[in-house]
Design an enzyme around this catalytic site. Sequence first.
Site, PDB file in Angstrom:
ATOM      1  N   LYS A 129       0.830  -1.206   0.000  1.00  0.00           N
ATOM      2  CA  LYS A 129       0.000   0.000   0.000  1.00  0.00           C
ATOM      3  C   LYS A 129       0.866   1.259   0.000  1.00  0.00           C
ATOM      4  CE  LYS A 129      -1.991   1.785   3.635  1.00  0.00           C
ATOM      5  NZ  LYS A 129      -2.837   2.052   4.817  1.00  0.00           N
TER       6      LYS A 129
ATOM      7  N   ASP B  98      -6.738   1.292   1.061  1.00  0.00           N
ATOM      8  CA  ASP B  98      -6.789   1.402   2.517  1.00  0.00           C
ATOM      9  C   ASP B  98      -8.186   1.019   2.992  1.00  0.00           C
ATOM     10  OD1 ASP B  98      -8.393   3.538   1.790  1.00  0.00           O
ATOM     11  OD2 ASP B  98      -7.351   5.010   3.026  1.00  0.00           O
TER      12      ASP B  98
END
Length: 214
Positions: free
Chosen positions: A124, A142
């Site tokens: 991420k 997220d």
Amino acid sequence: MAKQLDYHTIREIFTRFQAGEPEPLGELDHVNAYTLVVAVALSAQATDKGVNKATAALFKIADTPQKMLDLGLDGVVEHIKTIGLFRNKAKNVIKMSQLLVDEYDGVVPNSRAALQSLPGVGRKTANVVLNMWWGQPAQAVDTHIFRLGNRSGIAPGKNVDAVERAIEDNIPADFQLHAHHWMILHGRYICIARKPKCKACHIRDLCQFEDKTE
């Protein structure tokens, strides 16, 4: 989990997102690629606002890997102690900085694999940096994007990897660059976790979420 929306509905959703915010920006303060990597790594299980407050003074004196090493572990801890898991994060920042100095001459690499080799940097974080600094259409999923993707049908998936693939596969190419920012902002401020603000949502008529609020 909602069913995957069709191409034309997704195009209309992102056309509306674009009309509302043509050039969406990330909310983490940074001055270069290095401070962006550090800020994103620090933001795990923390708010962007909290990270910005902690790094405001830190980045004024340590905006390169070498300067961060010169500050030292105790100095980093002192600056970021208001952030969750600050001790472990401070250790990762020092390890990351050392690796950047030793292996990359202090320059942040621009490949996902190289970024993920840095301590404290997962997929991420790597995707955020690739997108925000190098303008690559990388999708950082997220909690906000995961929730919105599944609620709305934009990008449903059982885990973050599946949602990332759904975004890449189903969102039109001309919206890919800013897709994750539009989704983060919508999830953070409109499609919030406990009581989404459906009345204020400009994609309400296209969203598949059944329990819409009034």
